[in-house]
Design a protein around this motif. Structure first.
Motif, mmCIF file in Angstrom:
data_model
loop_
_atom_site.group_PDB
_atom_site.id
_atom_site.type_symbol
_atom_site.label_atom_id
_atom_site.label_comp_id
_atom_site.label_asym_id
_atom_site.label_seq_id
_atom_site.Cartn_x
_atom_site.Cartn_y
_atom_site.Cartn_z
ATOM 1 N N TRP A 1 132.629 59.336 69.653
ATOM 2 C CA TRP A 1 131.789 59.189 68.455
ATOM 3 C C TRP A 1 132.397 59.950 67.283
ATOM 4 O O TRP A 1 132.519 59.431 66.168
ATOM 5 C CB TRP A 1 130.385 59.711 68.760
ATOM 6 C CG TRP A 1 129.482 59.786 67.569
ATOM 7 C CD1 TRP A 1 128.704 58.797 67.057
ATOM 8 C CD2 TRP A 1 129.270 60.936 66.726
ATOM 9 N NE1 TRP A 1 128.023 59.246 65.949
ATOM 10 C CE2 TRP A 1 128.350 60.556 65.730
ATOM 11 C CE3 TRP A 1 129.758 62.243 66.724
ATOM 12 C CZ2 TRP A 1 127.904 61.430 64.734
ATOM 13 C CZ3 TRP A 1 129.324 63.123 65.739
ATOM 14 C CH2 TRP A 1 128.404 62.730 64.757
ATOM 15 N N PHE B 1 129.710 61.858 55.771
ATOM 16 C CA PHE B 1 129.074 62.030 57.080
ATOM 17 C C PHE B 1 127.548 62.117 57.002
ATOM 18 O O PHE B 1 126.873 61.921 58.013
ATOM 19 C CB PHE B 1 129.650 63.261 57.774
ATOM 20 C CG PHE B 1 131.119 63.145 58.025
ATOM 21 C CD1 PHE B 1 131.621 62.113 58.805
ATOM 22 C CD2 PHE B 1 132.027 64.035 57.471
ATOM 23 C CE1 PHE B 1 132.979 61.979 59.030
ATOM 24 C CE2 PHE B 1 133.385 63.918 57.691
ATOM 25 C CZ PHE B 1 133.866 62.880 58.479
ATOM 26 N N SER C 1 124.299 56.155 62.558
ATOM 27 C CA SER C 1 124.595 57.228 63.506
ATOM 28 C C SER C 1 125.460 56.766 64.678
ATOM 29 O O SER C 1 125.723 57.540 65.593
ATOM 30 C CB SER C 1 123.288 57.821 64.051
ATOM 31 O OG SER C 1 122.542 56.839 64.756
ATOM 32 N N ALA D 1 130.714 58.704 63.546
ATOM 33 C CA ALA D 1 130.592 59.909 62.716
ATOM 34 C C ALA D 1 130.467 59.541 61.245
ATOM 35 O O ALA D 1 129.701 60.164 60.499
ATOM 36 C CB ALA D 1 131.790 60.825 62.947
ATOM 37 N N ASP E 1 123.795 62.377 57.258
ATOM 38 C CA ASP E 1 122.927 62.984 58.270
ATOM 39 C C ASP E 1 123.644 63.258 59.589
ATOM 40 O O ASP E 1 123.080 63.915 60.468
ATOM 41 C CB ASP E 1 121.717 62.079 58.532
ATOM 42 C CG ASP E 1 120.780 61.998 57.336
ATOM 43 O OD1 ASP E 1 120.837 62.908 56.476
ATOM 44 O OD2 ASP E 1 120.007 61.031 57.245
ATOM 45 N N ASN E 2 124.862 62.772 59.731
ATOM 46 C CA ASN E 2 125.638 63.032 60.951
ATOM 47 C C ASN E 2 126.380 64.361 60.899
ATOM 48 O O ASN E 2 127.004 64.758 61.895
ATOM 49 C CB ASN E 2 126.669 61.916 61.174
ATOM 50 C CG ASN E 2 126.018 60.578 61.473
ATOM 51 O OD1 ASN E 2 124.882 60.515 61.907
ATOM 52 N ND2 ASN E 2 126.743 59.507 61.216
ATOM 53 N N ARG F 1 125.566 67.225 63.584
ATOM 54 C CA ARG F 1 126.067 66.855 64.910
ATOM 55 C C ARG F 1 127.586 66.966 64.961
ATOM 56 O O ARG F 1 128.149 67.468 65.951
ATOM 57 C CB ARG F 1 125.628 65.426 65.231
ATOM 58 C CG ARG F 1 126.135 64.883 66.561
ATOM 59 C CD ARG F 1 125.663 63.448 66.749
ATOM 60 N NE ARG F 1 126.266 62.816 67.918
ATOM 61 C CZ ARG F 1 126.093 61.529 68.238
ATOM 62 N NH1 ARG F 1 125.333 60.748 67.467
ATOM 63 N NH2 ARG F 1 126.676 61.021 69.312
ATOM 64 N N LEU F 2 128.268 66.541 63.903
ATOM 65 C CA LEU F 2 129.720 66.609 63.855
ATOM 66 C C LEU F 2 130.206 68.050 63.844
ATOM 67 O O LEU F 2 131.195 68.391 64.496
ATOM 68 C CB LEU F 2 130.234 65.857 62.627
ATOM 69 C CG LEU F 2 131.747 65.749 62.472
ATOM 70 C CD1 LEU F 2 132.378 65.070 63.682
ATOM 71 C CD2 LEU F 2 132.093 64.978 61.196
ATOM 72 N N ALA G 1 129.003 57.778 58.201
ATOM 73 C CA ALA G 1 127.592 57.405 58.084
ATOM 74 C C ALA G 1 127.266 56.439 56.961
ATOM 75 O O ALA G 1 126.159 55.898 56.924
ATOM 76 C CB ALA G 1 126.750 58.678 57.892
#
Length: 505
Positions: free
Chosen positions: A220, A474, A403, A406, A476-477, A480-481, A408
């Motif tokens: 991802w 990126f 999502s 990666a 909202d990702n 997480r990234l 977005a």
């Protein structure tokens, strides 16, 4: 330094005039100067090449300066330059740089615009890793990341297939690590949407084969942020037949055509047809300004039946411009010819350093009023070297969830870029004026688009290594990234292309 905040340039007829450097020739010319780097040279394969600044400054300067030609800052010249011959050389070099706490960078097989990836420490030049394998039975193409888009296209031509990549042959395939926009984006998605496997070297020199099944989280992250997580040495990607291609390039001789061309696309809802792809490029030099339209119509033609078919769409587009055309290369099953359109131009490309200023924005629509702003500016007195690009998105690109990768920014339907390039010896005050003119043009276009239609996202490959642009890509990702980055690269070793470690959630 001036323009340091500005974003990265992109492929174009004026500034993307740099064919991929034929490194072996340059290496041979400096072969007598190759020396030993203790702790590194003896671990590399016999055909790998190492340059060390103290004894090889001429070789390093030449090799690095011919890899990019437009940068907003003084170029970084590495202390150690490694040209690997096999993947194991990459592993050894990465581990050496990590163990020695050297600043690290990597460049691929094409141009290195903006100085992204370059370092004053240890630089790996991947241009010797150029293997390509086309498996028509599996529908997959595997290529090493020292290739450029043109070499992958050439290797695929015999099999009559294409893998979703960019549409500038001299750009290195490393560009697909952050997206991969091209003539099939609306039909097939970005390059990262079609990748099925990566081979990547971690900061400790470990070689990983990554798929959605073997490591779903890393897979991802690699789809959009690969250069920030490791050194990708190989990509396996889906490919598709080219027999449903119909397209090429059309050059309109007067910029007054732009609003009419945009109106034709909008009025006929071509921007809503997944099989229709278009990129508009407006060039100020040499005057008068011209428009290059790269247009592709995919499929069996059913999507264009209501408009009379593929040929009728192209004829309608040409007629809509209401100005003479200088070139029309549109033809059936001419994908490779379309991809190589810039080839004759780049053959005599000037090399060296230039400076530039660039702005980019993404939108959910692009109205005729905005196109009129561009036409009026280029018909007036924009400085020579000014360029405008308008890229179409949507379709398969937008069908991917925000999502799912990666990257977005799946809501945009268009992005546009305004930029200018100029020689490095332009006086400071004059350079500031050129940058200000480009900024003003971009703001005027944004105002014509309207704030309500501007997307909060951005396309990473159109930007410099700056925090705001990375956040846009990126969205909202990002949180997480960053967690993935912390787990895989907690010291932010991989930061020279895009510095994810200093962005913050």
């Amino acid at each position: 330094r001036r323009c340091a905040r500005q974003r990265m340039t992109m492929c174009s007829r004026s500034v993307l005039l740099l064919v991929a450097v034929f490194v072996p020739t340059l290496v041979q010319s400096f072969a007598s100067h190759i020396i030993d780097v203790p702790g590194l040279s003896d671990l590399l394969s016999p055909n790998a090449v190492v340059y060390y600044e103290d004894d090889n400054s001429e070789a390093i300067d030449t090799l690095v300066s011919t890899r990019f030609y437009t940068t907003p800052f003084e170029p970084r010249i590495p202390t150690i330059l490694v040209l690997p011959a096999i993947v194991e050389d990459v592993q050894v070099s990465v581990r050496y740089a990590y163990d020695q706490s050297l600043d690290f960078g990597v460049v691929g097989g094409g141009h290195g615009v903006g100085g992204l990836g370059h370092t004053s420490g240890l630089l790996i030049d991947m241009s010797g890793l150029t293997a390509v394998s086309v498996d028509t039975a599996a529908g997959l193409t595997t290529y090493q990341t020292g290739n450029n888009i043109g070499t992958v296209d050439l290797a695929s031509k015999e099999s009559g297939v294409y893998s979703p990549n960019g549409n500038c042959p001299q750009v290195g395939v490393g560009a697909v690590l952050h997206g991969g926009y091209g003539a099939m984006t609306k039909t097939r998605g970005l390059s990262i949407d079609n990748v099925v496997a990566y081979q990547v070297v971690t900061r400790t020199g470990e070689l990983l084969s990554v798929t959605a099944e073997s490591d779903s989280e890393l897979f991802w992250g690699l789809r959009g942020a690969a250069s920030m997580l490791g050194v990708v040495t190989e990509i396996t990607i889906r490919h598709f037949p080219v027999d449903d291609h119909y397209g090429g390039s059309i050059i309109f001789t007067n910029v007054s055509a732009l609003p009419k061309l945009v109106a034709y696309v909008n009025d006929n809802a071509l921007d809503q047809i997944n099989e229709f792809h278009v990129r508009f490029s407006v060039f100020s030099a040499p005057p008068p300004a011209i428009i290059v339209v790269e247009v592709t119509l995919w499929g069996n033609g059913d999507a264009f039946a209501a408009l009379g078919g593929k040929e009728a769409v192209i004829n309608g587009l040409i007629a809509a411009g209401e100005v003479p055309i200088a070139v029309n290369t549109v033809a059936a099953n001419a994908y490779y010819e379309q991809q190589s359109f810039l080839g004759p131009i780049v053959a005599d490309a000037p090399r060296g350093f230039n400076e530039y200023a660039l702005n980019s924005a993404t939108t959910t629509s692009f109205p005729v009023a905005a196109a009129q702003v561009v036409a009026d500016a280029f018909a007036g007195n924009v400085p020579l070297g000014t360029i405008f690009f308008l890229h179409g998105y949507g379709g398969a690109f937008s069908a991917v969830g925000a999502s799912d990768t990666a990257y977005a920014g799946r809501d945009m339907k268009w992005d546009f870029v305004s930029q200018i390039s100029f020689p490095p010896d332009v006086p400071e005050a004059a350079a500031a004026g050129l940058s200000s003119a480009t900024d003003a043009l971009h703001r005027a276009i944004e105002e014509a688009v309207g704030e309500q239609d501007l997307s909060p996202h951005g396309y990473l490959n159109w930007g410099m290594n700056e925090a705001a642009h990375i956040r846009k890509a990126f969205g909202d990702n990002l949180e997480r990234l960053l967690e993935l980055k912390q787990a895989l690269d907690p010291t932010n070793f991989f930061h020279r292309t895009y510095d994810l470690g200093n962005v913050g959630a």
